[in-house]
Every structure is written in C-alpha cells, then in structure tokens.
Design a protein around this motif. Structure first.
Motif, PDB file in Angstrom:
ATOM      1  N   GLY A  23       0.323  -1.294   0.010  1.00 19.12           N
ATOM      2  CA  GLY A  23       0.482  -0.029   0.090  1.00 19.12           C
ATOM      3  C   GLY A  23       0.560   0.866   0.150  1.00 19.12           C
ATOM      4  N   LYS A  26       4.328   1.079  -4.745  1.00 18.36           N
ATOM      5  CA  LYS A  26       5.086   0.209  -5.505  1.00 18.36           C
ATOM      6  C   LYS A  26       4.666  -0.168  -6.982  1.00 18.36           C
ATOM      7  N   THR A  27       3.302   0.076  -6.801  1.00 17.38           N
ATOM      8  CA  THR A  27       2.820  -0.426  -7.889  1.00 17.38           C
ATOM      9  C   THR A  27       2.153   0.470  -8.922  1.00 17.38           C
ATOM     10  N   THR A  28       2.466   1.748  -8.026  1.00 23.51           N
ATOM     11  CA  THR A  28       2.272   3.187  -8.797  1.00 23.51           C
ATOM     12  C   THR A  28       3.674   3.469  -9.228  1.00 23.51           C
ATOM     13  N   ASN A 259       7.075   9.090  -0.548  1.00 22.36           N
ATOM     14  CA  ASN A 259       5.463   9.147  -0.558  1.00 22.36           C
ATOM     15  C   ASN A 259       5.224   9.388  -0.220  1.00 22.36           C
ATOM     16  N   GLU A 303       4.151  13.558  -3.696  1.00 25.15           N
ATOM     17  CA  GLU A 303       3.272  13.853  -2.558  1.00 25.15           C
ATOM     18  C   GLU A 303       1.970  13.712  -3.158  1.00 25.15           C
ATOM     19  N   MET A 305      -1.490  13.210  -4.320  1.00 21.74           N
ATOM     20  CA  MET A 305      -2.262  13.287  -5.382  1.00 21.74           C
ATOM     21  C   MET A 305      -3.579  13.025  -4.988  1.00 21.74           C
ATOM     22  N   ILE A 309      -4.202   6.618  -8.552  1.00 19.33           N
ATOM     23  CA  ILE A 309      -3.508   7.436  -9.425  1.00 19.33           C
ATOM     24  C   ILE A 309      -3.934   5.529 -10.606  1.00 19.33           C
TER      25      ILE A 309
HETATM   26  N1  LIG Z   1       1.495   9.758  -3.814  1.00 19.48           N
HETATM   27  C1  LIG Z   1       0.257   9.760  -4.266  1.00 19.48           C
HETATM   28  N2  LIG Z   1      -0.954   9.989  -3.820  1.00 19.48           N
HETATM   29  C2  LIG Z   1      -2.646   8.928  -3.648  1.00 19.48           C
HETATM   30  N3  LIG Z   1      -2.176   8.449  -3.750  1.00 19.48           N
HETATM   31  C3  LIG Z   1      -1.578   7.514  -4.052  1.00 19.48           C
HETATM   32  C4  LIG Z   1      -0.444   7.910  -4.240  1.00 19.48           C
HETATM   33  N4  LIG Z   1       1.250   7.041  -3.867  1.00 19.48           N
HETATM   34  C5  LIG Z   1      -0.232   5.448  -4.188  1.00 19.48           C
HETATM   35  N5  LIG Z   1      -0.916   6.090  -3.795  1.00 19.48           N
HETATM   36  C6  LIG Z   1      -2.370   5.103  -4.108  1.00 19.48           C
HETATM   37  O1  LIG Z   1      -2.649   4.032  -2.781  1.00 19.48           O
HETATM   38  C7  LIG Z   1      -3.268   2.588  -3.369  1.00 19.48           C
HETATM   39  C8  LIG Z   1      -2.197   2.039  -3.078  1.00 19.48           C
HETATM   40  O2  LIG Z   1      -0.700   1.873  -3.915  1.00 19.48           O
HETATM   41  P1  LIG Z   1       0.103   0.845  -4.386  1.00 19.48           P
HETATM   42  O3  LIG Z   1       0.742   1.339  -5.699  1.00 19.48           O
HETATM   43  O4  LIG Z   1      -0.934   0.025  -4.937  1.00 19.48           O
HETATM   44  O5  LIG Z   1       1.001   0.445  -3.235  1.00 19.48           O
HETATM   45  P2  LIG Z   1       1.913  -0.840  -3.117  1.00 19.48           P
HETATM   46  O6  LIG Z   1       1.881  -1.654  -4.746  1.00 19.48           O
HETATM   47  O7  LIG Z   1       2.637  -1.009  -2.484  1.00 19.48           O
HETATM   48  O8  LIG Z   1       0.930  -1.956  -2.437  1.00 19.48           O
HETATM   49  C9  LIG Z   1      -3.375   3.136  -4.587  1.00 19.48           C
HETATM   50  O9  LIG Z   1      -4.529   3.317  -4.455  1.00 19.48           O
HETATM   51  C10 LIG Z   1      -2.842   4.327  -5.867  1.00 19.48           C
HETATM   52  O10 LIG Z   1      -3.186   4.628  -5.981  1.00 19.48           O
END
Ligand SMILES: Nc1ncnc2c1ncn2[C@@H]1O[C@H](COP(=O)(O)OP(=O)(O)O)[C@@H](O)[C@H]1O
Ligand SMILES: [Mg+2]
Length: 328
Positions: A23, A26-28, A259, A303, A305, A309
């Motif tokens: 959460g 990482k995926t983002t 992040n 930042e 958002m 995303i």
């Molecule tokens: N900087 C950010 N601002 C707003 N939402 C974010 C940000 N970074 C990540 N998110 C949101 O947080 C959630 C988790 O991100 P994700 O990339 O799936 O995490 P992970 O892969 O590490 O589990 C997603 O819904 C993503 O869109």
C-alpha cells in the motif's frame, strides 16, 4: 536528490524494483517509471509477480494472464497467472511420461500423483519464479520493472542464497519425482528404463536458469532496487530493518523514495482542517528523520495526490512528480 540522475548515470541498471510494505506505492511507482522510460523511447516491460496483482487496475485494462500487453508505444505490462503456468507444467510432465514410457494415456495412478504434487503451495511460487526467469532470459526489452510483492518476498526473489536454495530443492524434488514416476511406470509398463539423458538435460537447464537469474537479481551493475516509504514512524522503523537485512544479504540498494508527502503550499493556504495540519506537522518530523538517516540516498519526495493513481493521465502526473522535467 534526483531519481532521474540514478537512471542517467547507471544506464546498465535495466532491472528495476520498488520494495516496501503493501500500500505504500510500489505498483504506482512501477507503472510511472515504466511510463517515463517508454516516453523516452525505451522498450519497457512492467510485470507483476503478485497473485493479487493490480497492474490491471492502474492501467485500467484487464491484462491478467494475457502475456505482455501493449499499453502504449514501448510500454508493455504483464500479470503472471501462476495457475496457468502450473497447468502448463503438468502438461509437460504428462508429455514427458508419455514419451518416456510409451503409454497412450497417463495411468490414473500417475495422474493423481501429478495432481497432488501441483496442489503444494511451493508449486505456485516456483511457477511464478519460473515465468520471471523465462521473461528475463528472453531479453526482449530495454528495461524490466518488477512490480514486487511486499518486502519479505522481495528478499526471497533477490537474495542469491534463497534463490539458490529454492532451485536446489527443486532439483532434489525433481530427482525424487523422477524416481517415483520411474517406480510407478516400471510397475505399469514393460519399458521401464529411465532415460538418463532427459534428466540430465533438465538439470543442466535448471542450472543455467539459476546462474542467469541469480546473477541478474543480485548484480549491482544491472539491478536498481528502490525502497518506497512514507513519513510515518512505523514505516521508518520497518524500512531501517529491511535496509539492514538487505545489507546482510548483500542486495544492492539504489535509494529511497518518500511517498504521500503533504505539500507545504497546501498548508500555507490556510483554512485547512486540523487533522490535515496535524498530519503535515507529523510528516515534517519524519521527513527530517528520513533525511538524517538516509541523506543523499533519498532520491525523491512524492506528494499526496488528489485521488488514486489510475489511467495514463494520472500515471503521467505521477511520473512528473517522481522525475520532474528530467530525462534519461
Ligand atoms: N502519492 C499518492 N497520492 C495519492 N494516492 C496514492 C499515491 N501513491 C499511491 N497512491 C494510491 O495508494 C494505493 C496503493 O498504492 P500501490 O501502488 O498499489 O501500493 P503497493 O503496490 O505498494 O501496494 C493505490 O490506490 C494508489 O493509487
Ligand atoms: Mg502493488
């Protein structure tokens, strides 16, 4: 601090990974980095080894189990379907047994054995790992971005020792399986001679895979591993622990990305709810701590958002937040 600079100065680091708790982003970051590289003409594959993969969500496209899907020019995404891979593996075993012993049909006894072996949990990890190796060995892309599972698993993929162990046990298991198949087949068929060549070839192939995959995954020259964190106490502690674990396994670390930072401008605007103001104050404290601890290795602050995303316009915005206007 510049993430782009790390890419620019290390053009051979073509295996990119983002690690950290679930959460955190990482995926983002994987998707946004893939976007940034693809926009500059690099052929990029971002792929997921997470059974609860979310690349389909972020790209707003169902890509699960479909191989590498083109998202936009130069950008490909893939979500690995471990079950499919297990089925293929079963078929291979069946074919081998048919060929080796000249059966027309797999005897029920052997079939139930194949089914039982495939139900083991280790099989799924092994199937995923196998496919990762296939993808990387094929070498069709300039960059490979691994959308990783949470940290413990990242280590599993990364540390040479555990990768090696995994394969050693696979070899042992294969030998045992072969022995069992042989015994079963010997009872069921007159043609009971085990074909040594076949097994040897298999083992040589596995050994080649071990050396290729482990050398890639632990190679400081070829691999960039970034830690994702957020400015909170618990995450900071986790990150420090993970970083020392990485040092212990001698896994190369390229830097840290922070992040979900609440922008100062937002707070300065006034008329801000107190929970947000308090969170901003708390973040300030941990941002400072992060800088003290990791210094130059903190490569970017991204930042918070306005919303999740997903979709290319938001991914582009994220890439901008990570890399600014910089290019390779
Ligand atoms: N900087 C950010 N601002 C707003 N939402 C974010 C940000 N970074 C990540 N998110 C949101 O947080 C959630 C988790 O991100 P994700 O990339 O799936 O995490 P992970 O892969 O590490 O589990 C997603 O819904 C993503 O869109
Ligand atoms: Mg993820």
């Amino acid at each position: 601090m510049s993430l782009a600079k790390v890419f620019r100065e290390n053009p051979n680091r073509r295996y990119i990974m983002f690690g950290g708790k679930g959460g955190l982003g990482k995926t983002t970051f994987s998707a946004a980095t893939a976007y940034w590289l693809a926009k500059q003409g690099k052929r990029v594959l971002v792929f997921s080894v997470d059974p609860q993969a979310s690349l389909s969500d972020i790209f707003k496209q169902d890509i699960f189990g479909k191989g590498a899907v083109e998202i936009m020019p130069n950008l490909y995404a893939q979500e690995i379907d471990a079950d499919q891979h297990i089925r293929e593996y079963q078929d291979q075993i069946r074919k081998k047994i048919l060929d080796m012993y000249g059966f027309d049909k797999i005897p029920d006894e052997i079939e139930s054995y194949i089914q039982a072996a495939s139900a083991e949990p280790a099989m799924e990890e092994s199937a995923i790992f196998d496919q990762v190796v296939d993808i990387v060995v094929a070498g069709e892309y300039d960059y490979y971005i691994y959308d990783l599972v949470p940290l413990g698993h990242a280590l599993y993929y990364l540390s040479m020792a555990s990768v090696y162990d995994q394969w050693i046990s696979k070899i042992t298991k294969l030998r045992e399986e072969m022995r069992e198949y042989e015994q079963m087949a010997a009872r069921l068929s007159r043609k009971s001679e085990l074909q040594e060549d076949e097994i040897l070839r298999e083992l040589q192939d596995i050994r080649y895979r071990i050396s290729t995959s482990s050398s890639i995954l632990t190679d400081r020259e070829k691999t960039a591993f970034f830690f994702v964190l957020v400015p909170e106490e618990m995450i900071l502690i986790d990150t420090q622990n993970a970083a020392s674990l990485f040092r212990k396994y001698d896994v190369p670390l390229s830097g840290y990305i922070v992040n979900r930072v609440i922008p100062d401008e937002l707070i300065e605007k006034g008329n801000i709810p107190s929970y947000l103001r308090n969170r901003h104050t708390m973040q300030k404290k941990y941002l400072q701590k992060i800088d003290e601890l990791f210094g130059q290795d903190v490569l970017a602050r991204v930042e918070e958002m306005e919303r999740d995303i997903a979709g290319l316009p938001m991914i582009e915005k994220m890439a901008q937040a990570m890399f600014g206007e910089e290019t390779l």
